[in-house]
Design an enzyme around this catalytic site. Structure first.
Site, PDB file in Angstrom:
ATOM      1  N   ASP A  26     154.422  20.828 -14.412  1.00 39.58           N
ATOM      2  CA  ASP A  26     155.684  20.782 -13.670  1.00 39.58           C
ATOM      3  C   ASP A  26     155.536  19.930 -12.403  1.00 39.58           C
ATOM      4  OD1 ASP A  26     158.330  21.333 -13.240  1.00 39.58           O
ATOM      5  OD2 ASP A  26     157.986  23.299 -12.338  1.00 39.58           O
ATOM      6  N   HIS A  43     157.841  11.168 -14.963  1.00 33.00           N
ATOM      7  CA  HIS A  43     157.449  11.525 -16.329  1.00 33.00           C
ATOM      8  C   HIS A  43     156.436  10.520 -16.877  1.00 33.00           C
ATOM      9  CE1 HIS A  43     160.344  14.635 -16.195  1.00 33.00           C
ATOM     10  NE2 HIS A  43     161.422  13.888 -16.363  1.00 33.00           N
ATOM     11  N   LEU A 137     137.879  19.288 -29.019  1.00 33.37           N
ATOM     12  CA  LEU A 137     138.987  20.004 -28.384  1.00 33.37           C
ATOM     13  C   LEU A 137     140.221  20.035 -29.285  1.00 33.37           C
ATOM     14  CD1 LEU A 137     140.156  20.944 -25.426  1.00 33.37           C
ATOM     15  CD2 LEU A 137     141.105  18.649 -25.407  1.00 33.37           C
TER      16      LEU A 137
HETATM   17  C1  IPE Z   1     158.943  24.173 -17.485  1.00 34.08           C
HETATM   18  O1  IPE Z   1     159.363  23.332 -16.451  1.00 34.08           O
HETATM   19  C2  IPE Z   1     158.919  23.430 -18.775  1.00 34.08           C
HETATM   20  C3  IPE Z   1     157.980  22.323 -18.860  1.00 34.08           C
HETATM   21  C4  IPE Z   1     157.076  21.987 -17.989  1.00 34.08           C
HETATM   22  C5  IPE Z   1     158.075  21.551 -20.061  1.00 34.08           C
HETATM   23  P1  IPE Z   1     160.859  23.362 -15.906  1.00 34.08           P
HETATM   24  O2  IPE Z   1     160.895  22.446 -14.741  1.00 34.08           O
HETATM   25  O3  IPE Z   1     161.803  23.079 -17.010  1.00 34.08           O
HETATM   26  O4  IPE Z   1     161.023  24.891 -15.467  1.00 34.08           O
HETATM   27  P2  IPE Z   1     162.081  25.605 -14.530  1.00 34.08           P
HETATM   28  O5  IPE Z   1     163.437  25.194 -15.005  1.00 34.08           O
HETATM   29  O6  IPE Z   1     161.848  25.120 -13.137  1.00 34.08           O
HETATM   30  O7  IPE Z   1     161.802  27.059 -14.669  1.00 34.08           O
HETATM   31  C1  IPE Z   2     158.028  18.672 -15.672  1.00 29.70           C
HETATM   32  O1  IPE Z   2     158.491  18.058 -14.519  1.00 29.70           O
HETATM   33  C2  IPE Z   2     158.350  17.874 -16.912  1.00 29.70           C
HETATM   34  C3  IPE Z   2     159.372  18.492 -17.781  1.00 29.70           C
HETATM   35  C4  IPE Z   2     159.910  19.666 -17.606  1.00 29.70           C
HETATM   36  C5  IPE Z   2     159.787  17.710 -18.934  1.00 29.70           C
HETATM   37  P1  IPE Z   2     159.959  18.273 -14.002  1.00 29.70           P
HETATM   38  O2  IPE Z   2     160.821  17.208 -14.590  1.00 29.70           O
HETATM   39  O3  IPE Z   2     160.430  19.650 -14.257  1.00 29.70           O
HETATM   40  O4  IPE Z   2     159.778  18.004 -12.451  1.00 29.70           O
HETATM   41  P2  IPE Z   2     160.492  18.779 -11.263  1.00 29.70           P
HETATM   42  O5  IPE Z   2     160.258  20.234 -11.452  1.00 29.70           O
HETATM   43  O6  IPE Z   2     161.941  18.422 -11.339  1.00 29.70           O
HETATM   44  O7  IPE Z   2     159.831  18.228 -10.047  1.00 29.70           O
HETATM   45 MG    MG Z   3     160.398  21.356 -13.150  1.00 26.56          MG
END
Ligand code: IPE
Ligand code: IPE
Ligand code: MG
Length: 257
Positions: A26, A43, A137
């Site tokens: 995240d 990303h 792995l």
């Molecule tokens: C959780 O991240 C899902 C992934 C990392 C794929 P999100 O950014 O979607 O989670 P929330 O919405 O903050 O809980």
């Molecule tokens: C995690 O990073 C990747 C996915 C959930 C696909 P985020 O896109 O959720 O990044 P933040 O949380 O907005 O910083």
């Molecule tokens: Mg996120």
């Protein structure tokens, strides 16, 4: 199918290095925002962090690495971000699967792939088939994955198998999408949020949690070492007392089951 000890049915073996690490990757969007870049730039950098994580886990003797790449709830994001993520996934599959294979890594994907475009489904199937016999792995990518979806699809498969039979823990676990792996020993979430966000709900019953404010694109071997050190300093009791554990160390318990 491997027959792994369930943390609620028996007492799994615990080592200093976690056998199975599961990561909620995240913070990509915030990483980009901090640099006045579009979210998707985060990303893109996130894929590089995945490479780092795979390399670092393999080097430390982790046997299973499971990465949450796209949740069943991430479809709620703006359409252009979702579509970018899909294209990025496809590109990463095309570019990385061969390299994973060369490095002896077994590649798996869990989640409901039915909503993905055929090119992705096909690349996933090819990657899994190509690397199926590898003994290094095991890298699992969770895509359109939700912990509740997983439990429900397992329950439905139990029912289809034998509608009259009682659903037991053992039967249900056999139909979960990660039945080939032991339950995660260590759960890592980057990005500062301290929640599970519908990741491996069933399998996290006795997993140790490690949260870090570091954003996913900044993940590296040093951070993994920090998480593993934190894990190594914990006492995994699985319901028992500290005193029992000390005694078991002196005279190991007979293996349950
Ligand atoms: C959780 O991240 C899902 C992934 C990392 C794929 P999100 O950014 O979607 O989670 P929330 O919405 O903050 O809980
Ligand atoms: C995690 O990073 C990747 C996915 C959930 C696909 P985020 O896109 O959720 O990044 P933040 O949380 O907005 O910083
Ligand atoms: Mg996120």
């Amino acid at each position: 199918m491997a027959d792994f000890e369930s943390s609620t049915q028996g007492i799994p073996a615990a080592d200093d290095v976690p056998r199975h690490v599961a990561i909620v990757m995240d913070g990509n969007g915030r990483w980009a925002k901090m640099r006045f870049l579009p979210r998707v730039a985060g990303h893109r950098r996130g894929v590089e962090a995945v490479r780092e994580a795979v390399k670092a886990c393999a080097a430390r003797g982790v046997r299973y690495l499971t990465l949450f790449a796209f949740s069943s709830e991430n479809w709620r994001r703006p359409e252009d971000e979702v579509s970018f993520l899909m294209q990025l996934f496809l590109k990463a599959l095309e570019q990385e699967v061969g390299k994973l294979h060369q490095n002896g890594i077994r590649f798996k994907v869990i989640g409901d792939l039915s909503r993905f475009e055929p090119a992705i489904v096909e690349m996933v199937a090819r990657g899994e088939a190509l690397t199926a016999a590898n003994t290094g792995l095991t890298l699992t990518v969770a895509a359109n994955y939700g912990g509740r979806w997983d439990i429900l699809q397992a329950a439905n498969r139990c029912r289809a198998e034998d509608p009259a039979a009682e659903i037991t823990e053992e039967r249900l676990a056999r139909h979960l999408s990660m039945a080939y792996a032991p339950e995660p020993d260590l759960f890592i979430r980057t990005g500062g949020e301290e929640r599970v966000s519908n990741f491996l709900l069933w399998q996290l019953a006795y997993t140790e949690f490690f949260f870090t404010p570091a954003l996913w694109p900044d993940f590296d071997g040093a951070l993994l070492d920090e998480a593993i050190a934190s894990y190594g300093a914990r006492e995994r009791r699985f319901g028992r007392t500290s005193e029992q554990l000390a005694r078991a160390k002196a005279t190991p318990l007979p293996k349950a089951g």
